[in-house]
Design a protein around this motif. Structure first.
Motif, PDB file in Angstrom:
ATOM      1  N   ARG A  87       0.698   5.031   1.420  1.00 32.23           N
ATOM      2  CA  ARG A  87      -0.032   5.871   2.376  1.00 32.23           C
ATOM      3  C   ARG A  87       0.549   7.274   2.355  1.00 32.23           C
ATOM      4  O   ARG A  87       1.771   7.453   2.354  1.00 32.23           O
ATOM      5  CB  ARG A  87       0.056   5.277   3.780  1.00 32.23           C
TER       6      ARG A  87
ATOM      7  N   THR B 169      -4.913   6.217   1.445  1.00 34.49           N
ATOM      8  CA  THR B 169      -4.241   4.931   1.212  1.00 34.49           C
ATOM      9  C   THR B 169      -4.592   4.451  -0.192  1.00 34.49           C
ATOM     10  O   THR B 169      -5.761   4.395  -0.563  1.00 34.49           O
ATOM     11  CB  THR B 169      -4.671   3.870   2.231  1.00 34.49           C
TER      12      THR B 169
ATOM     13  N   PRO C 211       0.820  -1.214   0.000  1.00 39.17           N
ATOM     14  CA  PRO C 211       0.000   0.000   0.000  1.00 39.17           C
ATOM     15  C   PRO C 211       0.855   1.267   0.000  1.00 39.17           C
ATOM     16  O   PRO C 211       1.989   1.268   0.495  1.00 39.17           O
ATOM     17  CB  PRO C 211      -0.810  -0.124   1.292  1.00 39.17           C
TER      18      PRO C 211
ATOM     19  N   SER D  19      -4.316   1.166  -2.624  1.00 40.63           N
ATOM     20  CA  SER D  19      -4.091  -0.278  -2.520  1.00 40.63           C
ATOM     21  C   SER D  19      -4.445  -0.946  -3.840  1.00 40.63           C
ATOM     22  O   SER D  19      -5.128  -0.367  -4.690  1.00 40.63           O
ATOM     23  CB  SER D  19      -4.925  -0.877  -1.379  1.00 40.63           C
TER      24      SER D  19
ATOM     25  N   TRP E 205       5.425  -0.472  -7.572  1.00 36.15           N
ATOM     26  CA  TRP E 205       5.357  -1.915  -7.344  1.00 36.15           C
ATOM     27  C   TRP E 205       6.146  -2.690  -8.389  1.00 36.15           C
ATOM     28  O   TRP E 205       6.946  -3.573  -8.067  1.00 36.15           O
ATOM     29  CB  TRP E 205       3.888  -2.363  -7.359  1.00 36.15           C
TER      30      TRP E 205
ATOM     31  N   PHE F   9       1.764   4.465  -8.167  1.00 36.33           N
ATOM     32  CA  PHE F   9       1.527   3.287  -7.331  1.00 36.33           C
ATOM     33  C   PHE F   9       1.860   2.005  -8.096  1.00 36.33           C
ATOM     34  O   PHE F   9       2.502   1.090  -7.558  1.00 36.33           O
ATOM     35  CB  PHE F   9       0.069   3.274  -6.880  1.00 36.33           C
TER      36      PHE F   9
END
Length: 373
Positions: A254, A333, A252, A335, A308, A304
């Motif tokens: 944040r 957040t 995640p 996700s 990853w 994001f």
């Protein structure tokens, strides 16, 4: 939730919202639901504009920043423009719906070809539907874009039947667009965008918050060093398609964006309109506060995904719907979960939440290398 007043369905003269919208459809009948001319989206994409965009979402991906990394690792040997920056660079200048901080000399505006989307929004504004907000966006990235490229956009516009949302009655103006590189006419991306256009005159003058929270202006904040990115220096690792599995959750992201971040986002996305910078203006239009734009959310979601995947991962598709606003001070957040894997790509479900619940839902696809770096 804000409910439209009983009078919101008609004008003083008795004309319904649907009738007003039909008049706009009739006026623009020759332009709606067909592809328009290719319009240049400003000048060449500069590295400075790319860096400003990346800075406002704290995206440290070296595929976008580092010529040295790109020469050694990138398929083209060149840094690329973040694909999620597509709307930031290519959006047309906004019309007179609401005050806008951007400006161009009249001779520049008048020498440009007419923009059908701008014309439709102007016409809706004249009927009393004078405020818009972005509801959803979908982008498919077909070819890499590099600094120095000039893009042109062709659009097809549709106006929905009258709908009722928590902002009142209005219409969705849906735009399908194709983006081509002018040097070789390669189509580099396609998108669908949905604007909700509504009337500010039927909102309460002092709009109550949709949530119970403090509404006073945020106190000035000291300069800070952002804890932001997870891959911001030294070695950047990249995942391989063989090293992931369906159902796997992404780490995640944040963050608690501040009012300074809100202004930084307006600057970095070239979208400094009052809805995203001025609390009183945004609240008068029915929002909780000034809020982060679609362009910033695209940047955060793109970051994001490649945080990853690593810099060898390539974002090829991004779609998201905005359910609620993200404002300065929110506890945000991001996700995601892997939902499907092919021989070269992973499909992802994405979600953004704040302290009140889900603000944004989306999906993405990322192309990953066959072997780890």
């Amino acid at each position: 939730m804000i409910s439209p007043s009983a009078s919101s369905t008609t004008r003083p003269g008795g004309e319904s919202v649907a009738a007003r919208v039909d008049s706009v459809r009739t006026f623009w009948a020759d332009s709606l639901e067909q592809w328009g001319p290719h319009l240049r989206s400003g000048g060449a994409i500069s590295e400075n504009s790319v860096w400003d965009f990346l800075a406002c979402v704290e995206d440290a991906n070296p595929a976008y920043w580092s010529h040295e990394w790109a020469r050694e690792h990138a398929p083209t040997g060149r840094v690329t423009v973040p694909p999620q920056m597509l709307l930031t660079h290519s959006r047309f200048p906004p019309g007179p719906i609401g005050t806008c901080a951007e400006w161009e000399p009249s001779y520049v505006v008048n020498s440009a070809p007419p923009d059908p989307l701008r014309g439709v929004l102007d016409s809706l504004c004249e009927t009393g539907l004078d405020v818009y907000t972005n509801a959803a966006r979908q982008e498919t990235y077909l070819a890499p874009v590099h600094p120095g490229d000039v893009l042109a956009t062709s659009a097809r516009i549709e106006i929905s039947p009258v709908k009722t949302t928590w902002l009142g009655q209005g219409v969705f103006v849906n735009t399908n667009a194709r983006y081509r590189r002018e040097s070789d006419h390669t189509v580099v991306a396609e998108s669908t965008n949905s604007l909700f256009v509504y009337s500010s005159s039927h909102l309460p003058h002092a709009t109550p918050s949709r949530h119970e929270e403090r509404r006073e202006p945020l106190a000035p904040e000291p300069p800070r060093v952002s804890p932001g990115g997870r891959q911001t220096s030294a070695h950047f690792e990249s995942l391989a398609i063989t090293g992931i599995s369906v159902g796997q959750a992404l780490p995640p992201l944040r963050l608690t964006p501040t009012f300074r971040d809100l202004i930084r986002a307006a600057q970095g996305t070239r979208h400094p309109v009052p809805m995203h910078t001025e609390s009183a203006y945004a609240q008068a239009a029915g929002n909780r506060d000034a809020y982060f734009s679609t362009l910033w959310q695209a940047g955060i979601l793109g970051r994001f995904v490649t945080d990853w995947s690593g810099p060898l991962g390539e974002l090829t598709y991004l779609a998201f719907s905005m359910i609620d606003n993200i404002c300065a001070g929110d506890e945000v957040t991001v996700s995601g979960t892997i939902t499907n894997i092919t021989s070269e790509s992973a499909s992802l479900d994405l979600r953004i939440t704040n302290q009140f619940g889900v603000t944004t839902t989306g999906t993405a696809r990322a192309r990953l290398p066959e072997h780890p770096e």
